[in-house]
Design a protein around this motif. Sequence first.
Motif, mmCIF file in Angstrom:
data_model
loop_
_atom_site.group_PDB
_atom_site.id
_atom_site.type_symbol
_atom_site.label_atom_id
_atom_site.label_comp_id
_atom_site.label_asym_id
_atom_site.label_seq_id
_atom_site.Cartn_x
_atom_site.Cartn_y
_atom_site.Cartn_z
ATOM 1 N N SER A 282 0.833 -1.210 0.000
ATOM 2 C CA SER A 282 0.000 0.000 0.000
ATOM 3 C C SER A 282 0.864 1.255 0.000
ATOM 4 O O SER A 282 0.517 2.258 -0.637
ATOM 5 C CB SER A 282 -0.926 0.010 1.214
ATOM 6 N N ASP A 283 1.997 1.203 0.700
ATOM 7 C CA ASP A 283 2.931 2.331 0.675
ATOM 8 C C ASP A 283 3.468 2.553 -0.740
ATOM 9 O O ASP A 283 3.628 3.698 -1.179
ATOM 10 C CB ASP A 283 4.110 2.079 1.626
ATOM 11 N N ASP A 286 0.747 4.263 -2.789
ATOM 12 C CA ASP A 286 0.631 5.680 -2.434
ATOM 13 C C ASP A 286 1.767 6.501 -3.028
ATOM 14 O O ASP A 286 1.548 7.590 -3.584
ATOM 15 C CB ASP A 286 0.619 5.860 -0.915
ATOM 16 N N GLU A 287 2.993 6.002 -2.902
ATOM 17 C CA GLU A 287 4.136 6.777 -3.386
ATOM 18 C C GLU A 287 4.169 6.824 -4.904
ATOM 19 O O GLU A 287 4.557 7.839 -5.487
ATOM 20 C CB GLU A 287 5.442 6.202 -2.821
ATOM 21 N N ARG A 290 1.776 9.455 -6.070
ATOM 22 C CA ARG A 290 2.354 10.788 -5.886
ATOM 23 C C ARG A 290 3.471 11.069 -6.883
ATOM 24 O O ARG A 290 3.484 12.089 -7.575
ATOM 25 C CB ARG A 290 2.924 10.924 -4.467
ATOM 26 N N ALA A 349 0.370 9.522 1.013
ATOM 27 C CA ALA A 349 -1.046 9.166 1.034
ATOM 28 C C ALA A 349 -1.961 10.374 0.859
ATOM 29 O O ALA A 349 -3.166 10.213 0.662
ATOM 30 C CB ALA A 349 -1.389 8.448 2.343
ATOM 31 N N ARG A 350 -1.383 11.576 0.913
ATOM 32 C CA ARG A 350 -2.191 12.796 0.776
ATOM 33 C C ARG A 350 -2.090 13.402 -0.616
ATOM 34 O O ARG A 350 -2.497 14.546 -0.833
ATOM 35 C CB ARG A 350 -1.760 13.808 1.841
ATOM 36 N N ARG A 368 -6.819 0.810 -5.989
ATOM 37 C CA ARG A 368 -5.839 0.468 -4.948
ATOM 38 C C ARG A 368 -5.797 -1.047 -4.712
ATOM 39 O O ARG A 368 -4.715 -1.635 -4.576
ATOM 40 C CB ARG A 368 -6.182 1.193 -3.647
ATOM 41 N N THR A 372 -2.440 -3.145 -5.531
ATOM 42 C CA THR A 372 -1.768 -3.783 -4.392
ATOM 43 C C THR A 372 -1.632 -5.283 -4.622
ATOM 44 O O THR A 372 -0.550 -5.864 -4.409
ATOM 45 C CB THR A 372 -2.555 -3.509 -3.097
#
Length: 415
Positions: A282-283, A286-287, A290, A349-350, A368, A372
């Motif tokens: 999940s990290d 997210d990255e 971004r 994550a933002r 997601r 994942t």
Amino acid sequence: MSSPTPPVPHVIDPAGGCPHALNARLRARGAVAEVVLPGGVPGAVVLGHDALKEFLAHPDVAKDARHFPALHDGTIPPDWPLRVFANAQGMHTSDDADHRRLRSLVGKAFTARQVERLRPRVEELAAALLDDLGRAAAEAPGGVADLHAHFALPLPMSVICELLGVDPEHRERLHRLTNTVIIATDVTPAEKMAALQELVGLIGVIAAARRETPGDDLTSALIAAREGDGDRLSEAELIGTMRLMLVAGHETTLNLITNAVRALCTHRDQLALVLEGKATWSDVVDETLRWDSPVSWFPFRYPTRDLDVDGTVIPRGTPVLAGYSAAGRDRAFHGPDADRFDVTRPTAARSLSFGHGAHYCMGAPLARLEATIALERLFARYPDLDLAVPEPEIPHQRSFISNNVQSLPVRLVRE
């Protein structure tokens, strides 16, 4: 003393390519940049994280193209290629009550609970496609297989088509047509319009089949949908909604998976953190969202009045692009090392890659989940997977809207 000369608007290259160097140059001027869209149409792009977040949720910013006067007064020719975005009918081009009505008809299929029910099927599809990837590599010269074609594309395409009740025989054609209509920005107006007509016709055939034989799928549900006042989707809204879900349901997830694999293969230290349990998949998702957003600059939103965004006034009726790939590397928000891929980054994550506000992507939980599972299963099966050619040599999509490569040649076993 004379006032400083305003920067010359950036003329968008329809061929697109990797967006990050351009984003950095434009962002250095400010959070908003004037641009010239293909066809010589004046526009703007919002590039900074905070400015984009404010703009996406601003009450005086609309999605309905009736707020784009140049589209209707003869200024812009009828064959302008980007009309396909402005003229589409669906929740992505509607506002307020219309938007809420259309979104409510689709939203029930994408709740966290409904998406989690898809996990076993996504895992099953991923396992079968990894088998296919392995066979392709074993049969290919040098053991090189295209991960884009054999894994990253068919996984989300299969999932969204099964959700919509699309027969497998249509899927390859749907990808080709949606890519021409929505993704490619360097095709001629005639090519785009021909593909659009073919796509609308094909979606109409799919909808007609579901009318004839309703099933336990989203298209059948949309056709049968009623609200409390007895309203249902018009034919144009049905076609537009299905088109949106087909494109958003596979192209963005395809890009997410592909961009994540490229990032991990060129940042083996970050891959090691995940494989050692010091970060999660999940990290990584997210990255990647971004650092290399699946969507670069997305059209369109329109200010309904002259609007000051971070000190730049965007005139009423201007077609504005959301600069997701630029905002993702905004150092003012993500820190001075925003250009670095770091799966432990606290702000990842933002990011705004799924949007913000009323039009936040309702398919985000599904994307997601798919990404994942795809990454976890891919590197569990092939932990030594690596790029077969240097990353800078992989050709990018010819698009300033979508951010991905045309193919992803990999070796499943490192040499």
